[in-house]
Design a protein around this motif. Structure first.
Motif, PDB file in Angstrom:
ATOM      1  N   TRP A 174       0.817  -1.216   0.000  1.00 15.98           N
ATOM      2  CA  TRP A 174       0.000   0.000   0.000  1.00 15.98           C
ATOM      3  C   TRP A 174       0.850   1.265   0.000  1.00 15.98           C
ATOM      4  O   TRP A 174       0.327   2.362  -0.230  1.00 15.98           O
ATOM      5  N   CYS A 175       2.154   1.132   0.246  1.00 17.19           N
ATOM      6  CA  CYS A 175       3.050   2.283   0.395  1.00 17.19           C
ATOM      7  C   CYS A 175       3.677   2.665  -0.953  1.00 17.19           C
ATOM      8  O   CYS A 175       4.403   1.868  -1.549  1.00 17.19           O
ATOM      9  N   PRO A 176       3.394   3.867  -1.475  1.00 16.09           N
ATOM     10  CA  PRO A 176       3.953   4.252  -2.782  1.00 16.09           C
ATOM     11  C   PRO A 176       5.476   4.334  -2.775  1.00 16.09           C
ATOM     12  O   PRO A 176       6.112   4.002  -3.785  1.00 16.09           O
ATOM     13  N   TYR A 177       6.078   4.746  -1.673  1.00 13.15           N
ATOM     14  CA  TYR A 177       7.542   4.809  -1.603  1.00 13.15           C
ATOM     15  C   TYR A 177       8.149   3.411  -1.662  1.00 13.15           C
ATOM     16  O   TYR A 177       9.210   3.216  -2.266  1.00 13.15           O
ATOM     17  N   CYS A 178       7.473   2.446  -1.056  1.00 11.16           N
ATOM     18  CA  CYS A 178       7.949   1.068  -1.105  1.00 11.16           C
ATOM     19  C   CYS A 178       7.890   0.535  -2.535  1.00 11.16           C
ATOM     20  O   CYS A 178       8.815  -0.147  -2.995  1.00 11.16           O
ATOM     21  N   ASN A 179       6.822   0.842  -3.235  1.00 12.38           N
ATOM     22  CA  ASN A 179       6.699   0.389  -4.621  1.00 12.38           C
ATOM     23  C   ASN A 179       7.788   0.992  -5.501  1.00 12.38           C
ATOM     24  O   ASN A 179       8.365   0.299  -6.348  1.00 12.38           O
ATOM     25  N   MET A 180       8.081   2.262  -5.297  1.00 12.72           N
ATOM     26  CA  MET A 180       9.150   2.894  -6.066  1.00 12.72           C
ATOM     27  C   MET A 180      10.492   2.253  -5.754  1.00 12.72           C
ATOM     28  O   MET A 180      11.314   2.014  -6.645  1.00 12.72           O
ATOM     29  N   HIS A 181      10.720   1.953  -4.477  1.00  8.06           N
ATOM     30  CA  HIS A 181      11.989   1.336  -4.083  1.00  8.06           C
ATOM     31  C   HIS A 181      12.118  -0.074  -4.636  1.00  8.06           C
ATOM     32  O   HIS A 181      13.181  -0.468  -5.136  1.00  8.06           O
ATOM     33  N   LEU A 182      11.039  -0.844  -4.571  1.00 10.34           N
ATOM     34  CA  LEU A 182      11.079  -2.195  -5.123  1.00 10.34           C
ATOM     35  C   LEU A 182      11.375  -2.168  -6.620  1.00 10.34           C
ATOM     36  O   LEU A 182      12.139  -2.994  -7.131  1.00 10.34           O
ATOM     37  N   ALA A 183      10.772  -1.224  -7.322  1.00 13.58           N
ATOM     38  CA  ALA A 183      11.044  -1.103  -8.755  1.00 13.58           C
ATOM     39  C   ALA A 183      12.507  -0.734  -8.999  1.00 13.58           C
ATOM     40  O   ALA A 183      13.145  -1.260  -9.918  1.00 13.58           O
ATOM     41  N   GLU A 184      13.042   0.133  -8.156  1.00 12.45           N
ATOM     42  CA  GLU A 184      14.430   0.570  -8.309  1.00 12.45           C
ATOM     43  C   GLU A 184      15.414  -0.559  -8.037  1.00 12.45           C
ATOM     44  O   GLU A 184      16.544  -0.547  -8.537  1.00 12.45           O
ATOM     45  N   MET A 185      14.989  -1.542  -7.246  1.00 13.25           N
ATOM     46  CA  MET A 185      15.885  -2.621  -6.843  1.00 13.25           C
ATOM     47  C   MET A 185      16.027  -3.728  -7.884  1.00 13.25           C
ATOM     48  O   MET A 185      16.768  -4.692  -7.677  1.00 13.25           O
ATOM     49  N   ARG A 186      15.358  -3.604  -9.007  1.00 11.27           N
ATOM     50  CA  ARG A 186      15.397  -4.673 -10.010  1.00 11.27           C
ATOM     51  C   ARG A 186      16.826  -5.019 -10.435  1.00 11.27           C
ATOM     52  O   ARG A 186      17.235  -6.186 -10.429  1.00 11.27           O
ATOM     53  N   LYS A 187      17.587  -4.003 -10.818  1.00  6.10           N
ATOM     54  CA  LYS A 187      18.950  -4.249 -11.292  1.00  6.10           C
ATOM     55  C   LYS A 187      19.817  -4.812 -10.181  1.00  6.10           C
ATOM     56  O   LYS A 187      20.588  -5.752 -10.388  1.00  6.10           O
ATOM     57  N   ALA A 188      19.662  -4.271  -8.994  1.00  5.44           N
ATOM     58  CA  ALA A 188      20.462  -4.747  -7.871  1.00  5.44           C
ATOM     59  C   ALA A 188      20.143  -6.205  -7.553  1.00  5.44           C
ATOM     60  O   ALA A 188      21.044  -6.995  -7.274  1.00  5.44           O
ATOM     61  N   GLU A 189      18.868  -6.565  -7.619  1.00  5.81           N
ATOM     62  CA  GLU A 189      18.490  -7.936  -7.286  1.00  5.81           C
ATOM     63  C   GLU A 189      19.157  -8.922  -8.230  1.00  5.81           C
ATOM     64  O   GLU A 189      19.687  -9.954  -7.795  1.00  5.81           O
ATOM     65  N   ALA A 190      19.157  -8.614  -9.512  1.00 12.00           N
ATOM     66  CA  ALA A 190      19.785  -9.516 -10.480  1.00 12.00           C
ATOM     67  C   ALA A 190      21.281  -9.652 -10.216  1.00 12.00           C
ATOM     68  O   ALA A 190      21.839 -10.758 -10.239  1.00 12.00           O
TER      69      ALA A 190
END
Length: 224
Positions: free
Chosen positions: A82-98
């Motif tokens: 429900w947290c928009p900042y969390c969603n933005m952070h999760l999206a930003e973490m895509r490259k790092a996760e790989a």
């Protein structure tokens, strides 16, 4: 045995008792659900990560045992879908996760959302991350980052259509301070980032640098 020696032993015993009690108080305080995000006490590098139980997206039990790790782990705690900042952070973490997976890390994302809400509440339900439900706040408390949302904020959230009890399935009104930990394969925390401001998140490049330092044994450079 002489009286002075007896007195010295009694004094030492009392000091040891006080030290033990103090350590217990500190531990209890760290794992409490704090009244404010600024009061949390995150575990620090060099400390052993706590064991905890969580649930998977499929609502299956998930157990973390720091004494039986096959790989180092990057754990990111976020507030919820429900947290928009969390969603933005999760999206930003895509490259790092790989890149983290390529380096041999497990990568987990934990929130207070109950299993049925873990993915469905995200802006991108197809994100593909390993998501864990910490609705009981066991991991969040264990890592020292739990705090209770005050009543005024709960009421304000409800005005935005955010129901913390519906999201977690619990009534504790607890959330994690957004945080990321790198736990080495020995179960010891190697890196910690926690910020009481939910609008400020760890940059993926900083996380990757910390992960590379761990893989390069940078933390052992001063050891003999």
């Amino acid at each position: 045995m002489s009286k002075p020696l007896n007195g010295w032993l009694v004094l030492c015993a009392l000091l040891l008792c006080f030290m033990t009690v103090g350590a217990t108080w500190a531990g209890d305080e760290r794992t409490a659900i704090h009244a404010d995000a600024n009061d949390v006490q995150p575990l620090l590098p060099g400390m052993v990560a706590p064991a905890f139980a969580a649930r998977t997206v499929e609502n299956q039990p998930f157990e973390f045992d720091p004494s039986a790790m096959e790989k180092p782990v990057v754990m990111t705690f976020f507030r919820g879908g429900w947290c928009p900042y969390c969603n933005m952070h999760l999206a930003e973490m895509r490259k790092a996760e790989a890149e983290l997976k390529d380096m041999g890390f497990e990568v987990w994302f934990l929130s207070m959302d109950q299993p049925s809400q873990l993915v469905s509440s995200l802006q991108d339900p197809e994100i593909g991350y390993t998501m864990l439900s910490d609705a009981k706040a066991e991991a969040t408390r264990g890592f020292g980052i739990a705090f209770r949302v005050d009543d005024a904020t709960i009421e304000r959230y409800q005005g935005f259509g955010i129901d913390l009890e519906a999201a977690s399935g619990e009534t504790h009104h607890a959330l994690p301070v957004p945080a990321t930990f790198i736990v080495g394969q020995d179960g010891v925390i190697n890196f910690t980032y926690a910020n009481p401001s939910y609008t400020v998140r760890l940059h993926p490049d900083v996380l990757l640098a910390a992960a590379k330092a761990y893989k390069d044994d940078a933390d052992k450079r001063l050891k003999r």
